[in-house]
Design an enzyme around this catalytic site. Structure first.
Site, mmCIF file in Angstrom:
data_model
loop_
_atom_site.group_PDB
_atom_site.id
_atom_site.type_symbol
_atom_site.label_atom_id
_atom_site.label_comp_id
_atom_site.label_asym_id
_atom_site.label_seq_id
_atom_site.Cartn_x
_atom_site.Cartn_y
_atom_site.Cartn_z
ATOM 1 N N ASN A 1 0.866 -0.965 -0.538
ATOM 2 C CA ASN A 1 -0.129 -0.080 -0.038
ATOM 3 C C ASN A 1 1.345 0.971 -0.011
ATOM 4 O O ASN A 1 1.352 1.578 1.255
ATOM 5 C CB ASN A 1 -0.665 -0.098 0.933
ATOM 6 C CG ASN A 1 -1.962 0.805 1.236
ATOM 7 O OD1 ASN A 1 -1.989 2.069 -0.040
ATOM 8 N ND2 ASN A 1 -2.318 1.195 2.704
ATOM 9 N N LYS B 1 0.252 4.302 -0.416
ATOM 10 C CA LYS B 1 -0.080 5.508 0.329
ATOM 11 C C LYS B 1 -0.069 6.600 -0.418
ATOM 12 O O LYS B 1 -0.371 6.702 -1.851
ATOM 13 C CB LYS B 1 0.350 5.832 1.683
ATOM 14 C CG LYS B 1 -0.272 4.105 2.587
ATOM 15 C CD LYS B 1 0.159 4.164 3.879
ATOM 16 C CE LYS B 1 -0.358 2.902 5.174
ATOM 17 N NZ LYS B 1 0.284 3.188 6.206
ATOM 18 N N HIS C 1 -9.688 1.249 4.557
ATOM 19 C CA HIS C 1 -8.276 1.453 5.295
ATOM 20 C C HIS C 1 -8.665 2.459 6.466
ATOM 21 O O HIS C 1 -9.287 2.869 7.109
ATOM 22 C CB HIS C 1 -7.352 1.801 4.810
ATOM 23 C CG HIS C 1 -5.668 1.620 5.126
ATOM 24 N ND1 HIS C 1 -5.326 2.923 6.292
ATOM 25 C CD2 HIS C 1 -4.936 0.696 5.096
ATOM 26 C CE1 HIS C 1 -4.727 2.304 6.003
ATOM 27 N NE2 HIS C 1 -4.096 0.823 5.789
ATOM 28 N N GLU D 1 -7.054 4.752 8.110
ATOM 29 C CA GLU D 1 -6.471 6.081 7.214
ATOM 30 C C GLU D 1 -8.114 6.432 7.115
ATOM 31 O O GLU D 1 -8.430 7.459 7.301
ATOM 32 C CB GLU D 1 -5.340 6.167 7.071
ATOM 33 C CG GLU D 1 -4.009 5.638 7.229
ATOM 34 C CD GLU D 1 -2.471 5.208 6.504
ATOM 35 O OE1 GLU D 1 -3.256 5.673 5.592
ATOM 36 O OE2 GLU D 1 -2.441 4.733 7.492
ATOM 37 N N GLU E 1 -5.593 -5.572 9.668
ATOM 38 C CA GLU E 1 -4.710 -4.463 10.600
ATOM 39 C C GLU E 1 -4.833 -3.584 11.905
ATOM 40 O O GLU E 1 -6.082 -2.780 12.175
ATOM 41 C CB GLU E 1 -4.172 -3.307 9.385
ATOM 42 C CG GLU E 1 -4.463 -4.266 7.909
ATOM 43 C CD GLU E 1 -3.554 -2.905 7.065
ATOM 44 O OE1 GLU E 1 -2.344 -2.772 6.824
ATOM 45 O OE2 GLU E 1 -4.366 -2.009 7.034
ATOM 46 N N GLY F 1 2.325 1.850 10.987
ATOM 47 C CA GLY F 1 3.664 3.231 10.492
ATOM 48 C C GLY F 1 3.431 3.531 12.134
ATOM 49 O O GLY F 1 3.982 4.575 12.217
ATOM 50 N N SER G 1 3.281 -2.700 10.782
ATOM 51 C CA SER G 1 4.095 -2.423 10.704
ATOM 52 C C SER G 1 4.943 -3.892 10.283
ATOM 53 O O SER G 1 6.184 -4.396 11.069
ATOM 54 C CB SER G 1 4.840 -2.313 12.025
ATOM 55 O OG SER G 1 4.362 -0.644 12.360
HETATM 56 P P1 PGA Z 1 2.994 -0.480 7.322
HETATM 57 O O1 PGA Z 1 0.708 0.005 6.855
HETATM 58 O O2 PGA Z 1 3.171 -1.478 7.511
HETATM 59 O O3 PGA Z 1 3.805 1.326 7.431
HETATM 60 O O4 PGA Z 1 2.322 -0.488 9.380
HETATM 61 C C1 PGA Z 1 -0.036 -0.620 6.993
HETATM 62 C C2 PGA Z 1 -0.803 0.003 6.519
HETATM 63 O O5 PGA Z 1 -1.652 0.518 6.694
HETATM 64 O O6 PGA Z 1 -1.458 -1.150 5.543
#
Ligand code: PGA
Length: 254
Positions: free
Chosen positions: A9, A11, A95, A97, A167, A173, A213
């Protein structure tokens, strides 16, 4: 046996020229991959460009969101047909976010999932609890509600095209990863729930990715878990070395 599928992803990272470069590097670094599935999800603006690079490779292309209407006066929205026209065949939906900053709910997730499926896009449906919810011991309840709401009304046939990504919000993140046991527990719960909702065959065949992560140094332990069938990778997918490391780790486990 279920496949392991690693999705990146991107982003809100990568201009078109940067996207072109990264997609090229990923393609070159994964030519030896025969079994693990690979999907990359650049921003909308780079989908068509990236498609030109990967269209003759086994790498799948996905968008990071989609709107449910076919067309109309919905400024800034992108329809499933528009996503398809770039060459993409996957789409991340729900997601955290999007849920956290843009008001995504289980109802809008469900509308998007239906619209995606109706237009031949395979949704990667994201679910996961916040830190408060985990500390309150309501992880299972929260994830169950998200799955029931997001996948409401889907048929077993439609479920063949759905990937689920668990997730935990507190792991995205942040550098904090769920331990393999913590993740496995939720994945097993999700698979059990899928069996109740759609039957054992769907439960057995659905790919459930872990996200939050995921890095080269924890990928092996996470992906070795019985019910973890892949990863949705954020930060570590923006550099070719770390993303291809994770993909090669998956390949070795298959
Ligand atoms: P991250 O993000 O690996 O940076 O924690 C995962 C995601 O948001 O899909």
């Amino acid at each position: 046996m279920r496949k392991i599928v690693i999705a990146g992803n991107w982003k809100m990272y990568k201009t078109n020229s940067e996207a072109l470069q990264l997609a090229n590097q990923i393609k070159i670094n994964t030519t030896a991959i025969k079994k693990a599935g690979i999907i990359i999800c650049p921003p909308f603006t780079a989908l068509a460009t990236v498609n030109e690079v990967i269209k003759d490779s086994p790498i799948g292309l996905g968008a990071q969101d989609v709107y449910w209407e076919k067309e109309g006066a919905f400024t800034s929205c992108i329809s499933p047909g528009m996503v398809r026209s770039t060459g993409a065949t996957y789409v991340i939906i729900g997601h955290s976010e999007r849920r956290q900053y843009f008001g995504e709910t289980d109802e809008t997730v469900n509308k998007k999932v239906n619209a995606a499926l109706d237009n031949g896009l395979k949704p990667i449906v994201c679910v996961g609890e916040t830190l408060d919810q985990r500390e309150e011991n309501i992880t299972d309840k929260v994830v169950t509600k998200q799955i029931k709401g997001g996948l409401a009304g889907l048929t077993e046939e439609q479920m063949k095209s759905v990937i689920i990504a668990y997730e935990p919000v507190w792991a995205i993140g942040t550098g904090k990863t769920a331990t393999p046991d913590q993740a496995q527990d939720v994945h097993a719960m999700i698979r059990q729930l899928l069996a109740e909702l759609f039957g054992n065959l769907t439960a057995e065949n659905t790919v459930i990715q872990y996200g939050g992560s995921v890095k080269p140094d924890n990928a092996n332990d996470l992906l070795s878990q019985k019910d973890i069938d892949g990863a949705l990778v954020g930060g570590a997918c923006l550099k070719v070395d770390s993303f291809s490391d994770i993909i090669h780790t998956a390949e070795k486990l298959l």
